[in-house]
Design an enzyme around this catalytic site. Structure first.
Site, PDB file in Angstrom:
ATOM      1  N   ASP A  13      21.817  30.355  33.877  1.00 26.66           N
ATOM      2  CA  ASP A  13      21.399  28.988  34.226  1.00 26.66           C
ATOM      3  C   ASP A  13      19.977  28.921  34.770  1.00 26.66           C
ATOM      4  OD1 ASP A  13      23.942  28.167  33.476  1.00 26.66           O
ATOM      5  OD2 ASP A  13      24.729  28.514  35.490  1.00 26.66           O
ATOM      6  N   LYS A  16      17.063  28.689  30.313  1.00 26.27           N
ATOM      7  CA  LYS A  16      16.781  29.329  29.012  1.00 26.27           C
ATOM      8  C   LYS A  16      16.707  28.287  27.902  1.00 26.27           C
ATOM      9  CE  LYS A  16      20.447  31.856  29.617  1.00 26.27           C
ATOM     10  NZ  LYS A  16      20.762  31.521  31.010  1.00 26.27           N
ATOM     11  N   GLY A  40      25.896  27.390  28.674  1.00 26.14           N
ATOM     12  CA  GLY A  40      25.624  25.953  28.702  1.00 26.14           C
ATOM     13  C   GLY A  40      24.129  25.813  28.851  1.00 26.14           C
ATOM     14  N   HIS A  41      23.445  25.502  27.769  1.00 27.20           N
ATOM     15  CA  HIS A  41      21.982  25.431  27.777  1.00 27.20           C
ATOM     16  C   HIS A  41      21.552  23.974  27.648  1.00 27.20           C
ATOM     17  CE1 HIS A  41      21.600  29.884  26.320  1.00 27.20           C
ATOM     18  NE2 HIS A  41      22.292  29.743  27.427  1.00 27.20           N
ATOM     19  N   GLN A 223      23.779  33.695  29.311  1.00 27.16           N
ATOM     20  CA  GLN A 223      24.042  34.320  30.622  1.00 27.16           C
ATOM     21  C   GLN A 223      22.753  34.921  31.202  1.00 27.16           C
ATOM     22  OE1 GLN A 223      26.428  35.121  27.815  1.00 27.16           O
ATOM     23  NE2 GLN A 223      27.069  33.117  28.475  1.00 27.16           N
TER      24      GLN A 223
END
Ligand code: GDP
Ligand code: IMO
Ligand code: MG
Length: 428
Positions: A13, A16, A40-41, A223
């Site tokens: 988080d 990225k 979750g990007h 990650q």
């Protein structure tokens, strides 16, 4: 500059998605190489906000070919729903390429993920519950199902039966759950096969050819370094290799082809799920970082644990990834503190330690040693160059750079694409 890796330098988080999207307009391919829809990007383009879980963030740049590499674990239902969600918003997803060697997350993997966590009770990892660990476990145990298996029904049946033989014993005898019917799983997987087929390709061949032709390929990590199964805070990690070497195995590209490795680094630290976190805050500063930084999980909606910047971790990320650059994100979140503590080393059993200890017991005992850096109050979200930042913000960045061991080549001052200060080009 044909091949770059962009990865998380902390516990995920870090931003990225934003960094990948920023470069997406100038690169030919963006490749996910590990993880799955545990990621979750977030990408903010103008007034539009996108949350990508499985798809590479380059999918939002029209000239860029998004690739899901062999090292990714793919939930076919999630893949199709993410694609249709983007199509409904007018995003063209037709260029997507999916490795035939990527492993599939099936409903029994998500079931095993959830029951295992329940069984662990207070020792749980706090996984995202997306079936990531059990799918990688099957891959390593050689009972996984790959994308290409969808196109040979009899092989698919045999493989699902083999995988479930053992799993059903565990589910029934250990977890007291009903056995899973393999025919049902096969039917469900076959129902996805035709929809997915147009994307399936020999991605390793395509990517190597692209690099040889001088095309620009960006490998987007999910990650982060401290969640790496080998180099992270095991067992409180994910089940893949987000570190730079993972890009080689997870995409089938040799290390000699990689020119640059960019670590995405938050100006403070966050973590989701269980595990040690030396600079974690339990006071009003932690709450303020969470609120101002919007630190809530994109995938699970859980509040992120928040703490001050940890230079020991940043140095470690430089070391295990061979970082050539950092992209420092969320500097704007720190606006308003009179003084900002930065962890420069740990105290472990009365001794000062400069490097991340390999021993988990030592890391669990690590107490941060802080240096206080002067803060700033000016709004920095409109800054376009380094010199437009207040002097104390400049000094904060320079101090982090010195402690972390690689140049900070870009600074995020807001979530939007253009809310970025570019210092050195990543593509030159
Ligand atoms: P990822 O998983 O590494 O892609 O990061 P996430 O998307 O899970 O979390 C990063 C969050 O920070 C997202 O909400 C981004 O929109 C936001 N973000 C990224 N860079 C910046 C920045 O420089 N400033 C601010 N304020 N927000 C940022
Ligand atoms: P992005 O790509 C932050 C964490 C989970 C849990 C551990 C294992 O958005 O940075 P898993 O479901 O992978 O088996 O969970 O890893 N985790 C993440 N934390 N960002 C992520 O992805 C994460 N993906 C997994 O919270 O602690
Ligand atoms: Mg995220």
């Amino acid at each position: 500059m044909p091949a770059l890796v962009l990865l998380g330098a902390q516990w995920g988080d870090e931003g990225k998605g934003k960094a990948t999207d920023l470069l997406g307009g100038s690169v030919d391919y963006v490749v996910r190489y590990q993880g799955g829809n545990n990621a979750g990007h977030t990408v903010v383009v103008g007034d539009q906000k996108y949350a990508l879980h499985l798809l590479p963030s380059g999918i939002l740049s029209p000239g860029c070919t998004p690739v899901i590499g062999n090292g990714v674990v793919v939930d076919p239902a999630v893949l199709l729903s993410e694609l249709s969600g983007l199509n409904e918003r007018g995003v063209d997803t037709s260029k997507l390429l999916l490795s035939g060697n990527a492993h599939l997350i099936t409903p029994y993997h998500t079931t095993v993920d959830k029951v295992t966590e329940r069984f662990l009770g207070k020792r749980k990892i706090g996984t995202t519950g997306r079936g990531i660990g059990p799918t990688y476990a099957d891959k390593i145990n050689r009972v996984g199902i790959r994308v290409q298996d969808l196109y040979d029904e009899s092989i698919l049946e045999q493989k699902v039966e083999a995988a479930l033989d053992f799993k059903n014993q565990i589910l029934a005898k250990l977890y007291n759950r009903r056995a899973i019917d393999s025919a049902k799983i096969v039917d469900e997987l076959l129902a996805y096969a035709e929809q997915i087929k147009p994307y399936v390709a020999d991605t390793t061949l395509i990517l190597n050819n692209a690099i040889d032709e001088g095309k620009v390929v960006l490998f987007e990590g999910g990650q982060g370094t401290l969640l790496d199964v080998d180099h992270g805070t095991y067992p409180f990690v994910t089940s893949s290799n987000p570190t730079a070497g993972g890009a080689c195995t997870g995409a089938g590209v040799g290390p000699t082809k990689i020119n640059r490795v960019i670590g995405i680094l938050k100006a403070y630290t966050t973590r989701v799920g269980a595990g040690p976190f030396p600079t974690e805050l339990f006071d009003k500063d932690g709450e303020a970082l969470r609120t101002i930084g919007g630190e809530r999980g994109v995938t699970t909606g859980r509040d992120r644990r928040c703490g001050w910047f940890d230079a020991v971790i940043a140095r470690y990320a430089t070391r295990v990834n061979g970082l050539t650059d950092f992209f420092l994100t969320k500097l704007d979140v720190l606006t308003g503190w009179e003084q900002i503590p930065v962890c420069v080393a740990y105290e472990i059993d009365g001794k000062r330690v400069e490097e991340l200890p390999y021993s988990q017991s030592d890391f669990h005992h690590a107490k941060p040693i802080y240096e206080m850096l002067p803060g700033w109050t000016e709004d920095i979200s409109k800054a376009k160059t380094f010199s437009e930042l207040p002097k104390n913000a400049q000094a904060y960045v320079k101090a982090l750079e010195e402690m972390s061991g690689a140049p900070i080549s870009a600074i995020g001052v807001g979530p939007g694409r253009d809310e970025t200060i570019e210092i050195n080009s990543f593509l030159s």
